[in-house]
Motif scaffolding. Structure first.
Motif, PDB file in Angstrom:
ATOM      1  N   TYR A 126     -34.189 -63.459 -19.457  1.00  0.00           N
ATOM      2  CA  TYR A 126     -34.995 -62.286 -19.757  1.00  0.00           C
ATOM      3  C   TYR A 126     -34.392 -61.502 -20.911  1.00  0.00           C
ATOM      4  O   TYR A 126     -33.177 -61.427 -21.062  1.00  0.00           O
ATOM      5  CB  TYR A 126     -35.081 -61.374 -18.524  1.00  0.00           C
ATOM      6  CG  TYR A 126     -35.785 -62.010 -17.354  1.00  0.00           C
ATOM      7  CD1 TYR A 126     -35.072 -62.736 -16.401  1.00  0.00           C
ATOM      8  CD2 TYR A 126     -37.158 -61.913 -17.209  1.00  0.00           C
ATOM      9  CE1 TYR A 126     -35.716 -63.332 -15.334  1.00  0.00           C
ATOM     10  CE2 TYR A 126     -37.806 -62.503 -16.138  1.00  0.00           C
ATOM     11  CZ  TYR A 126     -37.080 -63.218 -15.214  1.00  0.00           C
ATOM     12  OH  TYR A 126     -37.724 -63.816 -14.161  1.00  0.00           O
ATOM     13  N   THR A 127     -35.270 -60.928 -21.709  1.00  0.00           N
ATOM     14  CA  THR A 127     -34.823 -60.010 -22.748  1.00  0.00           C
ATOM     15  C   THR A 127     -35.245 -58.601 -22.347  1.00  0.00           C
ATOM     16  O   THR A 127     -36.345 -58.389 -21.835  1.00  0.00           O
ATOM     17  CB  THR A 127     -35.425 -60.375 -24.115  1.00  0.00           C
ATOM     18  OG1 THR A 127     -34.917 -59.497 -25.098  1.00  0.00           O
ATOM     19  CG2 THR A 127     -36.940 -60.301 -24.105  1.00  0.00           C
ATOM     20  N   TRP A 128     -34.351 -57.633 -22.595  1.00  0.00           N
ATOM     21  CA  TRP A 128     -34.550 -56.271 -22.116  1.00  0.00           C
ATOM     22  C   TRP A 128     -35.043 -55.376 -23.243  1.00  0.00           C
ATOM     23  O   TRP A 128     -34.604 -55.472 -24.381  1.00  0.00           O
ATOM     24  CB  TRP A 128     -33.259 -55.724 -21.518  1.00  0.00           C
ATOM     25  CG  TRP A 128     -32.891 -56.445 -20.251  1.00  0.00           C
ATOM     26  CD1 TRP A 128     -32.245 -57.640 -20.155  1.00  0.00           C
ATOM     27  CD2 TRP A 128     -33.195 -56.036 -18.932  1.00  0.00           C
ATOM     28  NE1 TRP A 128     -32.121 -58.004 -18.829  1.00  0.00           N
ATOM     29  CE2 TRP A 128     -32.700 -57.025 -18.055  1.00  0.00           C
ATOM     30  CE3 TRP A 128     -33.836 -54.925 -18.378  1.00  0.00           C
ATOM     31  CZ2 TRP A 128     -32.816 -56.950 -16.673  1.00  0.00           C
ATOM     32  CZ3 TRP A 128     -33.945 -54.843 -16.999  1.00  0.00           C
ATOM     33  CH2 TRP A 128     -33.454 -55.844 -16.165  1.00  0.00           C
ATOM     34  N   GLU A 129     -35.936 -54.477 -22.889  1.00  0.00           N
ATOM     35  CA  GLU A 129     -36.528 -53.568 -23.874  1.00  0.00           C
ATOM     36  C   GLU A 129     -35.543 -52.494 -24.325  1.00  0.00           C
ATOM     37  O   GLU A 129     -35.518 -52.112 -25.489  1.00  0.00           O
ATOM     38  CB  GLU A 129     -37.767 -52.909 -23.258  1.00  0.00           C
ATOM     39  CG  GLU A 129     -38.516 -51.977 -24.166  1.00  0.00           C
ATOM     40  CD  GLU A 129     -39.765 -51.433 -23.495  1.00  0.00           C
ATOM     41  OE1 GLU A 129     -40.277 -50.407 -23.969  1.00  0.00           O
ATOM     42  OE2 GLU A 129     -40.229 -52.026 -22.502  1.00  0.00           O
ATOM     43  N   GLN A 130     -34.734 -51.982 -23.385  1.00  0.00           N
ATOM     44  CA  GLN A 130     -33.784 -50.925 -23.689  1.00  0.00           C
ATOM     45  C   GLN A 130     -32.388 -51.323 -23.211  1.00  0.00           C
ATOM     46  O   GLN A 130     -32.245 -52.050 -22.218  1.00  0.00           O
ATOM     47  CB  GLN A 130     -34.190 -49.611 -22.989  1.00  0.00           C
ATOM     48  CG  GLN A 130     -35.594 -49.131 -23.299  1.00  0.00           C
ATOM     49  CD  GLN A 130     -35.758 -48.660 -24.725  1.00  0.00           C
ATOM     50  OE1 GLN A 130     -34.773 -48.358 -25.400  1.00  0.00           O
ATOM     51  NE2 GLN A 130     -36.993 -48.603 -25.193  1.00  0.00           N
ATOM     52  N   ASP A 131     -31.365 -50.837 -23.905  1.00  0.00           N
ATOM     53  CA  ASP A 131     -29.993 -51.030 -23.466  1.00  0.00           C
ATOM     54  C   ASP A 131     -29.637 -49.958 -22.439  1.00  0.00           C
ATOM     55  O   ASP A 131     -30.308 -48.942 -22.340  1.00  0.00           O
ATOM     56  CB  ASP A 131     -29.026 -50.902 -24.647  1.00  0.00           C
ATOM     57  CG  ASP A 131     -29.356 -51.901 -25.751  1.00  0.00           C
ATOM     58  OD1 ASP A 131     -29.861 -52.976 -25.408  1.00  0.00           O
ATOM     59  OD2 ASP A 131     -29.116 -51.574 -26.926  1.00  0.00           O
ATOM     60  N   GLY A 132     -28.573 -50.190 -21.692  1.00  0.00           N
ATOM     61  CA  GLY A 132     -28.101 -49.152 -20.793  1.00  0.00           C
ATOM     62  C   GLY A 132     -27.772 -49.669 -19.417  1.00  0.00           C
ATOM     63  O   GLY A 132     -28.183 -50.765 -19.020  1.00  0.00           O
ATOM     64  N   LEU A 133     -27.001 -48.858 -18.691  1.00  0.00           N
ATOM     65  CA  LEU A 133     -26.591 -49.211 -17.331  1.00  0.00           C
ATOM     66  C   LEU A 133     -27.086 -48.175 -16.339  1.00  0.00           C
ATOM     67  O   LEU A 133     -26.411 -47.872 -15.362  1.00  0.00           O
ATOM     68  CB  LEU A 133     -25.059 -49.312 -17.265  1.00  0.00           C
ATOM     69  CG  LEU A 133     -24.434 -50.460 -18.055  1.00  0.00           C
ATOM     70  CD1 LEU A 133     -22.920 -50.339 -18.059  1.00  0.00           C
ATOM     71  CD2 LEU A 133     -24.857 -51.796 -17.467  1.00  0.00           C
ATOM     72  N   SER A 147     -38.307 -52.821 -19.641  1.00  0.00           N
ATOM     73  CA  SER A 147     -38.960 -54.060 -19.214  1.00  0.00           C
ATOM     74  C   SER A 147     -37.982 -55.211 -19.274  1.00  0.00           C
ATOM     75  O   SER A 147     -37.035 -55.197 -20.059  1.00  0.00           O
ATOM     76  CB  SER A 147     -40.185 -54.373 -20.096  1.00  0.00           C
ATOM     77  OG  SER A 147     -39.799 -54.640 -21.427  1.00  0.00           O
ATOM     78  N   ALA A 148     -38.209 -56.192 -18.408  1.00  0.00           N
ATOM     79  CA  ALA A 148     -37.466 -57.447 -18.411  1.00  0.00           C
ATOM     80  C   ALA A 148     -38.493 -58.548 -18.666  1.00  0.00           C
ATOM     81  O   ALA A 148     -39.302 -58.872 -17.796  1.00  0.00           O
ATOM     82  CB  ALA A 148     -36.765 -57.655 -17.081  1.00  0.00           C
ATOM     83  N   LEU A 149     -38.478 -59.099 -19.885  1.00  0.00           N
ATOM     84  CA  LEU A 149     -39.481 -60.078 -20.318  1.00  0.00           C
ATOM     85  C   LEU A 149     -38.869 -61.469 -20.321  1.00  0.00           C
ATOM     86  O   LEU A 149     -37.831 -61.706 -20.932  1.00  0.00           O
ATOM     87  CB  LEU A 149     -39.976 -59.727 -21.719  1.00  0.00           C
ATOM     88  CG  LEU A 149     -40.965 -60.707 -22.365  1.00  0.00           C
ATOM     89  CD1 LEU A 149     -42.314 -60.655 -21.655  1.00  0.00           C
ATOM     90  CD2 LEU A 149     -41.124 -60.386 -23.850  1.00  0.00           C
ATOM     91  N   GLN A 150     -39.514 -62.395 -19.610  1.00  0.00           N
ATOM     92  CA  GLN A 150     -39.013 -63.765 -19.558  1.00  0.00           C
ATOM     93  C   GLN A 150     -39.131 -64.427 -20.927  1.00  0.00           C
ATOM     94  O   GLN A 150     -40.159 -64.365 -21.584  1.00  0.00           O
ATOM     95  CB  GLN A 150     -39.801 -64.571 -18.520  1.00  0.00           C
ATOM     96  CG  GLN A 150     -39.247 -65.964 -18.292  1.00  0.00           C
ATOM     97  CD  GLN A 150     -39.969 -66.679 -17.157  1.00  0.00           C
ATOM     98  OE1 GLN A 150     -40.439 -66.070 -16.218  1.00  0.00           O
ATOM     99  NE2 GLN A 150     -40.049 -67.990 -17.255  1.00  0.00           N
TER     100      GLN A 150
END
Length: 521
Positions: free
Chosen positions: A66-73, A115-118
């Motif tokens: 998955y690729t993430w739309e925003q960084d962060g924890l 978002s977590a996009l496959q």
């Protein structure tokens, strides 16, 4: 010397979104404790895990990336990091709604989007467009819109589809003050509870605190959901609250439940005992209609939950000025004390007998309450009418041990075809002249027609209809006069007397009764 074979295995460490733009996350079988790279010489006797590379350089049984739309924890991203690995919508949305609300409140109302996009290496569409489509074409969505007393609108959305998971939240048309942010955060658990109920199988309504809005902070709410069912088909949900009106609609393969309420600004609302007696009577009517018409018990349960939970909003809501004057106090004595409403259950119809298409299996039930006032000043008349209608039909076997199935030819069966048609009403009327109660009466009516056609070997053996009809009118002026005089005397003497409880005990004389056998002289 025996030949030496070798296997090279890479086990990447699983991590949530970190400060790297569009991080690609792969999901191994072990977490953080596993070394970043393992090189094994000689025969590897262990079972290869899902991250073992084949001789061609591809992953064997690889998990999605998955690729993430925003960084962060942040807490929200951590929830999504765990949720996106789940296969069911219920698991993916578990805890996500409350986390989204809490993050929006904690950020002071600043926009939240993740978002977590496959990853799909064959898709050349720009990444931002893919992320947008993840929301636009999501097969499972839950959205919430809140209108604040100051006029701003809070919008939240959860989106789940084959290619991933997305959420967003923002404030439009203004900003939230400190009290509104605190009130928003307080709705997090209620929003999550409602999501949990809708994603269960079978679904349930768990509206709770979500629908009990503080009118000083929020003036309206709308919640919508579109959810795929494991059995196939889709279920939709629509909830709207706006001042004294509210509506709910739940629609799926098994049927539709709909409810609309209007308390007329609180003018109709009665005391606790009065309201509970009316609520219990309506819930009993729903149950009995389902049993008599062989309706879907789950749909009836949903209607009962909706009716109870949406009426509970009025338990502690403010009453309008003049609510306790003489005219209002007397006139509400014969009313239900509940908001006016329209409610219905409609199930899909079917025709299992191909040789007799007029034998339709169906269940449709409607029930309503309406209240009107005429006149002005101290000379007025009030009327409340409660109505119910049931139209049902179904097949049954002559033998309790045998079951009818559409696969068997009906012309060889022994069965009964039942139809049931019911109408019922209850009308209460009161009139006042110079603030003095001059008339109080109630009329209860119920009509039922049952028809049973019996077939043996596919041939009609009997056709029996059973009509019933009852109508009763009562003058309740003396009863009300006695109850109110007793209440007034008790207050003068400082003794205990519960007028609402006494009215509730006699309510069977004017409440809705759909079964003719239960209307007595």
């Amino acid at each position: 010397m025996s030949p030496i074979t070798s296997a090279l295995r890479f086990t990447p460490i699983q991590t949530p979104p970190a400060p790297t733009q569009n991080l690609i996350v792969r999901q191994p079988t072990s977490v953080a404790s596993a070394p970043g790279t393992q090189v094994i010489l000689g025969q590897d006797t262990r079972v290869p895990d899902s991250e073992t590379y084949t001789s061609r350089g591809t992953l064997d049984n690889a998990q999605p990336s998955y690729t993430w739309e925003q960084d962060g924890l942040d807490k929200l991203s951590m929830y999504m990091f765990s949720a996106v690995k789940s296969s069911s919508t219920a698991a993916r949305f578990q805890g996500l709604g409350s986390a989204l609300v809490e993050q929006l409140a904690a950020s002071g109302g600043q926009r939240v989007s993740q978002s977590a996009l496959q990853v799909n290496e064959t898709d050349t569409t720009p990444l931002n467009l893919q992320q947008s489509r993840l929301r636009e074409f999501a097969s499972n969505t839950v959205t919430l819109s809140l209108t604040t007393a100051s006029g701003a609108t809070v919008k939240l959305g959860l989106y789940n589809g084959e290619r991933g998971l997305a959420v967003d939240a923002e404030v439009q048309g203004g900003e939230l003050n400190a009290n509104e942010l605190k009130g928003l955060a307080a709705l997090a658990d209620g929003f999550q509870s409602a999501i949990n109920g809708l994603t269960r199988q079978p679904p349930s309504l768990q509206l709770g605190s979500l629908v009990k809005l503080d009118p000083n902070l929020f003036s309206g709410l709308q919640m919508n959901a579109k959810l795929d069912l494991p059995s196939g088909g889709q279920q939709t949900f629509d909830l709207r609250l706006d001042g004294s009106t509210r509506s709910l609609k739940l629609d799926g393969p098994s049927g539709q439940v709909q409810l609309d309420l209007d308390s007329q600004g609180g003018a109709l609302l009665g005391g606790k005992a009065q309201r509970q007696a009316a609520l219990d009577n309506y819930l009993t009517q729903f149950d009995e209609a389902q049993k008599r018409g062989k309706g879907d018990a789950q749909l009836t349960s949903l209607l009962k939950d909706a009716f109870s939970q949406l009426n509970s909003i009025d338990d502690n809501s403010p009453r309008p000025a003049g609510h306790n004057d003489a005219v209002n106090t007397y006139s509400r004595a014969l009313l239900s004390g509940l908001a006016d409403f329209k409610a219905s259950i409609v199930q899909p119809s079917s025709r299992p007998n191909a040789r007799r298409l007029d034998e339709e299996d169906r269940f449709a039930y409607q029930v309503s309450q309406s209240t009107s006032t005429s006149g002005q000043g101290t000379t007025i008349a009030r009327q409340q009418r409660q109505e119910a209608k049931l139209d049902a039909a179904w097949h049954s076997s002559l033998s309790s041990a045998a079951k009818l199935t559409e696969a068997d030819p009906f012309d060889e069966k022994n069965y009964r075809y039942h139809t049931l048609s019911e109408t019922a009403s209850s009308t209460t009327e009161l009139s006042f002249v110079d603030n003095v109660l001059k008339e109080a009466k109630a009329t209860q009516e119920a009509t039922s027609t049952k028809r049973v056609l019996t077939y043996e070997g596919g041939k009609l053996e009997s056709d029996v209809s059973t009509p019933e009809s009852v109508s009763r009118s009562r003058n309740l002026l003396n009863l009300l006069d006695d109850l109110f005089k007793t209440d007034e005397k008790a207050r003068r003497n400082g003794s205990q007397y519960d007028l609402d409880a006494q009215l509730a005990a006699h309510a069977g004389l004017w409440q809705l009764q759909t079964d003719p056998a239960k209307i007595h002289d």
